[in-house]
Motif scaffolding. Structure first.
Motif, PDB file in Angstrom:
ATOM      1  N   GLY A 192       0.801  -1.221   0.000  1.00 51.21           N
ATOM      2  CA  GLY A 192       0.000   0.000   0.000  1.00 51.21           C
ATOM      3  C   GLY A 192       0.832   1.268   0.000  1.00 51.21           C
ATOM      4  O   GLY A 192       0.310   2.350   0.284  1.00 51.21           O
ATOM      5  N   THR A 193       2.099   1.161  -0.349  1.00 51.11           N
ATOM      6  CA  THR A 193       3.033   2.277  -0.258  1.00 51.11           C
ATOM      7  C   THR A 193       2.747   3.384  -1.258  1.00 51.11           C
ATOM      8  O   THR A 193       3.169   4.530  -1.049  1.00 51.11           O
ATOM      9  CB  THR A 193       4.468   1.774  -0.456  1.00 51.11           C
ATOM     10  OG1 THR A 193       4.508   0.940  -1.638  1.00 51.11           O
ATOM     11  CG2 THR A 193       4.911   0.937   0.733  1.00 51.11           C
ATOM     12  N   GLY A 194       2.059   3.073  -2.350  1.00 47.63           N
ATOM     13  CA  GLY A 194       1.781   4.083  -3.365  1.00 47.63           C
ATOM     14  C   GLY A 194       0.428   4.740  -3.231  1.00 47.63           C
ATOM     15  O   GLY A 194       0.069   5.611  -4.032  1.00 47.63           O
ATOM     16  N   GLY A 195      -0.350   4.307  -2.241  1.00 43.36           N
ATOM     17  CA  GLY A 195      -1.637   4.934  -1.993  1.00 43.36           C
ATOM     18  C   GLY A 195      -2.782   4.423  -2.838  1.00 43.36           C
ATOM     19  O   GLY A 195      -3.883   4.990  -2.809  1.00 43.36           O
ATOM     20  N   HIS A 196      -2.571   3.340  -3.574  1.00 44.34           N
ATOM     21  CA  HIS A 196      -3.658   2.798  -4.391  1.00 44.34           C
ATOM     22  C   HIS A 196      -4.575   1.933  -3.521  1.00 44.34           C
ATOM     23  O   HIS A 196      -4.103   1.228  -2.616  1.00 44.34           O
ATOM     24  CB  HIS A 196      -3.083   1.979  -5.556  1.00 44.34           C
ATOM     25  CG  HIS A 196      -2.279   2.808  -6.500  1.00 44.34           C
ATOM     26  ND1 HIS A 196      -2.847   3.537  -7.518  1.00 44.34           N
ATOM     27  CD2 HIS A 196      -0.941   3.038  -6.585  1.00 44.34           C
ATOM     28  CE1 HIS A 196      -1.899   4.182  -8.192  1.00 44.34           C
ATOM     29  NE2 HIS A 196      -0.738   3.893  -7.640  1.00 44.34           N
ATOM     30  N   PRO A 197      -5.879   1.957  -3.765  1.00 41.30           N
ATOM     31  CA  PRO A 197      -6.824   1.247  -2.899  1.00 41.30           C
ATOM     32  C   PRO A 197      -6.551  -0.257  -2.835  1.00 41.30           C
ATOM     33  O   PRO A 197      -6.323  -0.898  -3.869  1.00 41.30           O
ATOM     34  CB  PRO A 197      -8.186   1.529  -3.551  1.00 41.30           C
ATOM     35  CG  PRO A 197      -7.992   2.795  -4.319  1.00 41.30           C
ATOM     36  CD  PRO A 197      -6.574   2.736  -4.817  1.00 41.30           C
ATOM     37  N   ARG A 198      -6.608  -0.776  -1.637  1.00 46.51           N
ATOM     38  CA  ARG A 198      -6.365  -2.204  -1.441  1.00 46.51           C
ATOM     39  C   ARG A 198      -7.334  -3.055  -2.247  1.00 46.51           C
ATOM     40  O   ARG A 198      -6.930  -4.064  -2.849  1.00 46.51           O
ATOM     41  CB  ARG A 198      -6.463  -2.539   0.048  1.00 46.51           C
ATOM     42  CG  ARG A 198      -6.297  -4.010   0.362  1.00 46.51           C
ATOM     43  CD  ARG A 198      -6.238  -4.255   1.856  1.00 46.51           C
ATOM     44  NE  ARG A 198      -6.047  -5.668   2.154  1.00 46.51           N
ATOM     45  CZ  ARG A 198      -5.796  -6.147   3.366  1.00 46.51           C
ATOM     46  NH1 ARG A 198      -5.695  -5.305   4.399  1.00 46.51           N
ATOM     47  NH2 ARG A 198      -5.635  -7.439   3.563  1.00 46.51           N
ATOM     48  N   GLU A 199      -8.607  -2.642  -2.290  1.00 51.55           N
ATOM     49  CA  GLU A 199      -9.592  -3.455  -3.002  1.00 51.55           C
ATOM     50  C   GLU A 199      -9.294  -3.539  -4.499  1.00 51.55           C
ATOM     51  O   GLU A 199      -9.602  -4.544  -5.136  1.00 51.55           O
ATOM     52  CB  GLU A 199     -11.003  -2.907  -2.773  1.00 51.55           C
ATOM     53  CG  GLU A 199     -11.212  -1.458  -3.166  1.00 51.55           C
ATOM     54  CD  GLU A 199     -10.966  -0.488  -2.033  1.00 51.55           C
ATOM     55  OE1 GLU A 199     -11.546   0.622  -2.072  1.00 51.55           O
ATOM     56  OE2 GLU A 199     -10.211  -0.837  -1.094  1.00 51.55           O
TER      57      GLU A 199
END
Length: 232
Positions: A192-199
């Protein structure tokens, strides 16, 4: 690299760079490529939209096609120009490492795994990005890496990586990394280091999800080993 490290069963960790190891500067790559085109060819082009993970070669192609200009047969002068531009750029605006990236890559190396990269960047720019962020580039096997300077299609690049490295894991932060994993059959770890949604990332069935890399060195290396169990 030693003969032993070149064995086909070595575990190769194919890191994405932007958003995974260093903080991403959106649009930086295409802007630099447009500057290179202006410097070399004297042409100002408009910038079409690009999503995260576009390869360098894809951007060259899109820039020229969007302007109705044939893509040059030889991109070397443009590639050399962008490398020179990045030297000055990173002196003025060095990249910032993702928290925990330095420790994670060192832990991978100390665990006997092979750090490498699967990235949309070219080789010189990839090294410069990591060096400017203070990461140790000597921990990476650059001859095992795959670069977007040679590939328009990121998934095809990942397929080539799978053929060369049958025991590998992708570590990345975007849906493009997930698409590479699914398309090539390489297991992957989503971060999650780039801020993209986990889902969004979990649609591509990663073997594990890490919110960040801080203090996760042991867990990460064990996850990588588990992901390739049975492939070696």
């Amino acid at each position: 690299m030693s003969n032993a490290s070149q064995a086909s069963d070595r575990i190769v960790v194919l890191w994405d760079i932007d958003g995974t190891l260093v903080h991403e500067t959106r649009g930086e790559g295409s802007r630099m490529q447009m500057r290179a085109i202006r410097d070399v060819l004297g042409v100002d082009l408009e910038r079409p939209g690009f999503g995260a993970g576009a390869t360098e070669r894809m951007v060259w192609t899109r820039l020229f096609e969007n302007a109705g200009i044939p893509v040059p047969d030889d991109l070397t002068p443009l590639e050399d120009a962008i490398d020179r531009l990045y030297v000055d750029h990173f002196l003025e605006a060095p990249r910032v490492a993702i928290p925990g990236a330095a420790e994670a890559t060192r832990a991978v190396a100390e665990a006997g795994l092979v750090n490498s990269v699967l990235t949309g960047n070219g080789r010189p720019v990839s090294r410069m990005k990591l060096e400017s962020a203070g990461l140790d580039v000597t921990l990476f096997d650059w001859d095992s890496a795959f670069f977007g300077r040679e590939w328009s299609d990121r998934v095809e690049m990942a397929k080539a990586a799978r053929l060369r490295h049958p025991v590998a894991v992708i570590v990345g932060d975007t849906v493009n990394d997930g698409a590479c994993a699914v398309g090539s059959g390489i297991p992957w770890v989503a971060v999650g280091t780039g801020g993209h949604p986990r889902e969004d990332l979990e649609q591509f069935t990663p073997v594990a999800w890490f919110d960040d890399l801080v203090g996760r060195e042991g867990e990460l290396t064990e996850t990588i080993r588990a992901a390739v169990h049975g492939l070696a």
